[in-house]
Motif scaffolding. Structure first.
Motif, PDB file in Angstrom:
ATOM      1  N   ILE A  67      27.322   2.811  70.020  1.00 33.74           N
ATOM      2  CA  ILE A  67      27.972   2.795  68.703  1.00 33.74           C
ATOM      3  C   ILE A  67      27.035   2.388  67.575  1.00 33.74           C
ATOM      4  CG2 ILE A  67      30.277   2.332  69.624  1.00 33.74           C
ATOM      5  CD1 ILE A  67      29.904  -0.592  68.545  1.00 33.74           C
ATOM      6  N   CYS A  68      25.943   1.678  67.846  1.00 32.31           N
ATOM      7  CA  CYS A  68      25.084   1.148  66.786  1.00 32.31           C
ATOM      8  C   CYS A  68      23.863   2.054  66.589  1.00 32.31           C
ATOM      9  CB  CYS A  68      24.613  -0.269  67.129  1.00 32.31           C
ATOM     10  SG  CYS A  68      25.947  -1.465  67.264  1.00 32.31           S
ATOM     11  N   PHE A  69      23.755   2.646  65.409  1.00 34.84           N
ATOM     12  CA  PHE A  69      22.637   3.538  65.119  1.00 34.84           C
ATOM     13  C   PHE A  69      21.834   2.957  63.957  1.00 34.84           C
ATOM     14  CE2 PHE A  69      25.819   6.040  67.291  1.00 34.84           C
ATOM     15  CZ  PHE A  69      25.049   6.642  68.285  1.00 34.84           C
ATOM     16  N   ALA A  70      20.532   2.771  64.214  1.00 30.83           N
ATOM     17  CA  ALA A  70      19.672   2.020  63.309  1.00 30.83           C
ATOM     18  C   ALA A  70      19.086   2.902  62.212  1.00 30.83           C
ATOM     19  CB  ALA A  70      18.549   1.357  64.108  1.00 30.83           C
ATOM     20  N   GLU A  75      17.093   8.013  59.569  1.00 29.08           N
ATOM     21  CA  GLU A  75      16.073   8.741  58.810  1.00 29.08           C
ATOM     22  C   GLU A  75      15.642  10.009  59.552  1.00 29.08           C
ATOM     23  OE1 GLU A  75      14.285   4.687  56.666  1.00 29.08           O
ATOM     24  OE2 GLU A  75      13.276   5.556  58.414  1.00 29.08           O
ATOM     25  N   ILE A  76      15.546   9.914  60.875  1.00 32.04           N
ATOM     26  CA  ILE A  76      15.244  11.099  61.678  1.00 32.04           C
ATOM     27  C   ILE A  76      16.351  12.137  61.514  1.00 32.04           C
ATOM     28  CG2 ILE A  76      14.996  11.950  64.049  1.00 32.04           C
ATOM     29  CD1 ILE A  76      13.776   9.141  64.714  1.00 32.04           C
ATOM     30  N   LEU A  77      17.596  11.679  61.559  1.00 30.34           N
ATOM     31  CA  LEU A  77      18.728  12.589  61.413  1.00 30.34           C
ATOM     32  C   LEU A  77      18.805  13.181  60.019  1.00 30.34           C
ATOM     33  CD1 LEU A  77      21.137  10.392  63.492  1.00 30.34           C
ATOM     34  CD2 LEU A  77      20.382  12.689  64.135  1.00 30.34           C
ATOM     35  N   ARG A 323      19.271  -0.552  71.667  1.00 26.00           N
ATOM     36  CA  ARG A 323      17.986   0.124  71.842  1.00 26.00           C
ATOM     37  C   ARG A 323      18.072   1.420  72.635  1.00 26.00           C
ATOM     38  NH1 ARG A 323      13.557  -3.113  70.645  1.00 26.00           N
ATOM     39  NH2 ARG A 323      14.176  -5.110  69.782  1.00 26.00           N
ATOM     40  N   GLY A 324      19.177   1.685  73.310  1.00 25.67           N
ATOM     41  CA  GLY A 324      19.260   2.844  74.180  1.00 25.67           C
ATOM     42  C   GLY A 324      19.221   4.158  73.424  1.00 25.67           C
ATOM     43  N   ALA A 325      20.304   4.489  72.723  1.00 22.93           N
ATOM     44  CA  ALA A 325      20.368   5.751  71.988  1.00 22.93           C
ATOM     45  C   ALA A 325      19.329   5.800  70.877  1.00 22.93           C
ATOM     46  CB  ALA A 325      21.771   5.942  71.399  1.00 22.93           C
ATOM     47  N   ASN A 326      19.073   4.663  70.224  1.00 26.46           N
ATOM     48  CA  ASN A 326      18.086   4.654  69.142  1.00 26.46           C
ATOM     49  C   ASN A 326      16.690   4.985  69.658  1.00 26.46           C
ATOM     50  OD1 ASN A 326      19.585   3.875  66.679  1.00 26.46           O
ATOM     51  ND2 ASN A 326      20.122   2.095  67.882  1.00 26.46           N
ATOM     52  N   SER A 327      16.356   4.461  70.838  1.00 24.58           N
ATOM     53  CA  SER A 327      15.061   4.772  71.432  1.00 24.58           C
ATOM     54  C   SER A 327      15.009   6.241  71.845  1.00 24.58           C
ATOM     55  CB  SER A 327      14.819   3.863  72.641  1.00 24.58           C
ATOM     56  OG  SER A 327      13.612   4.184  73.285  1.00 24.58           O
ATOM     57  N   ARG A 409      17.545  -8.789  70.219  1.00 25.18           N
ATOM     58  CA  ARG A 409      16.634  -8.381  69.148  1.00 25.18           C
ATOM     59  C   ARG A 409      16.964  -6.939  68.791  1.00 25.18           C
ATOM     60  NH1 ARG A 409      15.569 -13.100  68.448  1.00 25.18           N
ATOM     61  NH2 ARG A 409      13.714 -14.190  69.105  1.00 25.18           N
ATOM     62  N   LEU A 410      17.436  -6.714  67.583  1.00 30.72           N
ATOM     63  CA  LEU A 410      17.981  -5.408  67.241  1.00 30.72           C
ATOM     64  C   LEU A 410      16.893  -4.374  67.040  1.00 30.72           C
ATOM     65  CD1 LEU A 410      20.790  -6.977  65.214  1.00 30.72           C
ATOM     66  CD2 LEU A 410      21.200  -5.205  66.915  1.00 30.72           C
ATOM     67  N   SER A 411      17.242  -3.133  67.320  1.00 29.62           N
ATOM     68  CA  SER A 411      16.292  -2.027  67.380  1.00 29.62           C
ATOM     69  C   SER A 411      15.490  -1.881  66.093  1.00 29.62           C
ATOM     70  CB  SER A 411      17.048  -0.722  67.643  1.00 29.62           C
ATOM     71  OG  SER A 411      16.181   0.383  67.627  1.00 29.62           O
TER      72      SER A 411
END
Length: 536
Positions: A67-70, A75-77, A323-327, A409-411
């Protein structure tokens, strides 16, 4: 009303490939239509690289999951043309609060400076996120871009050749074979491709269980991240609360190791836990419940011949830190432009090896931070618990203790220090924009800097002269010319000049800095482009 995750978005349709006399060959096949696979397919299609997406499902994920997108993935999107609806739908937040027992010990702001188009984070259920990506893919398909998604198409065989891969694809009408120059496995933590190739992870599995509950309720809580250590409603454990769109709240409750997982997921056991947290009179409905165990692991290599792994199929981390989806989205960002150059004959296969180097660095950084977070949240000894509790007590009154508190520690974006693609650097310029770093945004007159960067090699010049275009062995490098005075806030000078009077930056297609100088030198730029593309 039918819910998004119940609606087939890419139902099975027979492909001409199934009727061909011999296997049809495609430049790139992406396996998996989750966030990573869809983002990579969109990136390739926008660069006119033909791509086929195979997925064993025909709809978006069930349950909100990630659910959390950094900020960096947003910016990539933006570059992929699909961030606006996500940000409009999502819950924007920058502020987090940490509690110990029933006391709030401190709060933190993840984006304390101005001059960024996107917030630190949005909260958005994964099924919404995937739906917007499918919408964007369909837009590109309708515009004639070379992208196709095939639902109910399960890969059941992988056979490698020197110059490509043959896949066996099972469908409702039987199996067929298809070939690809490159296959990218974005098929999740249980990756069938990884299993078919007899590959595995290395790393740690943590001995603890957490309950995830998505709860529909009307609440006056602000859009912030709230984390509790040893709360009165879950003594000796931890808890996390996030707001999502549409009146949904994400609650994580630590349960411990020795539990009956199926029993703990039953509503008659979940609801009393939530009432202890929210109050006996709280009115809510359960939307989705799951129990997870932490894993911080990765494959030893992400590239295996012509098969490349990305996202959860390549690495897994605990959910603390988002960190999962964001990475995974940063994996796709790193790989897309490299496949473009390699499939187009403008760069050697060695450029794909740099994906292995850079994204293994990113995975190791995430695993390190996730492991440390998990060890702090779930101390493994009484000594560790005493240390943690002392740090939390001190953090309420003393700022020096707050960086020691680790509730996840947030992404943050990975800086690829030491990458073989990095070119020269100069002293006196800001560390945050050194080679290997993603270019930070800055607000310009009527636009944003990152809106002018990305998708190709560019020269960003600030108060420096340079040609508008340079051809380097078939790669066109375009100039983006700015003056420090273009940004009245001073962010451009602070982030890109430092003590230098002028600057020339070579920016990669993924908006990472490849090299920088204080003035233009053609030979130096050409050498840096060749290095950034793994060319001799």
């Amino acid at each position: 009303m039918t819910r998004i995750f119940e609606t087939p978005l890419y139902p099975y349709r027979r492909s001409p490939d199934q009727d061909a006399a011999r296997p049809v060959r495609h430049p790139v096949i992406v396996v998996g239509a989750g966030p990573v696979g869809l983002a990579l397919a969109i990136d390739l299609a926008t660069q006119d690289v033909p791509v086929v997406v195979l997925d064993d499902n025909d709809k978006v994920s069930f349950g909100s999951r990630a659910i959390c997108f950094a900020k960096r993935p947003l910016e990539i999107l933006d570059r992929l043309g699909c961030a606006d609806p996500m940000v409009a739908k999502g819950v924007t937040w920058n502020l987090g609060k940490v509690y110990f027992g029933d006391r709030r010990v401190y709060e933190f702001n993840l984006l304390p400076e101005a001059g960024h188009r996107r917030p630190a984070f949005i909260n958005l259920q994964q099924f919404h996120f995937e739906k917007y990506l499918v919408d964007r893919l369909r837009e590109l398909e309708a515009a004639g871009k070379p992208v196709e998604i095939r639902g109910n198409s399960r890969v059941t065989g992988v056979e490698q050749q020197n110059d490509g891969v043959t896949l066996t694809v099972d469908t409702p009408e039987g199996p067929y074979h298809v070939e690809a120059d490159w296959v990218v496995a974005c098929d999740g933590a249980g990756s069938p491709i990884r299993s078919l190739m007899d590959l595995d992870f290395v790393g740690r599995v943590f001995e603890d269980n957490f309950l995830i509950a998505d709860v529909r309720m009307e609440a006056e809580f602000p859009p912030e991240r709230w984390f509790w250590f040893d709360p009165p409603f879950n003594r000796g454990q931890s808890a996390l609360l996030h707001k999502q769109p549409d009146g949904i709240w994400r609650i994580d409750l630590q349960l411990g190791w020795d539990i009956d997982r199926e029993k703990e997921k039953r509503p008659e056991n979940v609801i009393p836990r939530l009432k202890a947290m929210l109050g006996e009179d709280a009115k809510f409905e359960l939307e989705w419940v799951s129990i997870y165990t932490f894993q911080c692991r990765r494959m030893e290599k992400f590239r295996h011949g012509r098969v490349v792994f990305a996202g959860d199929s390549a690495h897994q981390v605990s959910p603390f830190g988002a960190r999962g989806a964001n990475s995974g989205l940063q994996d796709a960002d790193n790989l897309g432009w490299k496949l473009k150059l390699v499939t187009g004959g403008l760069a050697p296969e060695a450029l794909i090896d740099s994906y292995d180097v850079e994204r293994i660095q990113g995975a190791d950084e995430n695993i390190l931070n996730s492991s440390r977070s998990t060890d702090f949240i779930t101390p493994k000894s009484e000594t560790s618990r005493l240390f943690r509790d002392a740090v939390l007590d001190l953090s309420e009154r003393f700022e020096f203790a707050r960086p020691l508190v680790n509730s996840g520690r947030l992404s943050v974006p990975c800086i690829h220090d030491g990458s073989p693609l990095n070119g020269p650097d100069v002293e006196g310029m800001p560390a945050r924009t050194r080679p290997g770093a993603p270019a930070p945004d800055a607000e310009l007159a009527g636009s944003w800097l990152l809106g002018r960067l990305g998708g190709r090699f560019q020269l960003l010049t600030i108060d420096a002269e340079a040609p508008d275009r340079i051809d380097v062995g078939g790669i066109t490098v375009e100039r983006v010319a700015l003056a420090a005075k273009d940004d009245a806030s001073g962010a451009l000078a602070e982030r890109y000049l430092g003590t230098a009077k002028s600057a020339v930056y070579l920016i990669r297609p993924d908006q990472h800095v490849a090299a920088r100088w204080t003035s233009f030198d053609r030979a130096a730029v050409e050498a840096a482009v060749n290095r950034a593309t793994s060319r001799p």
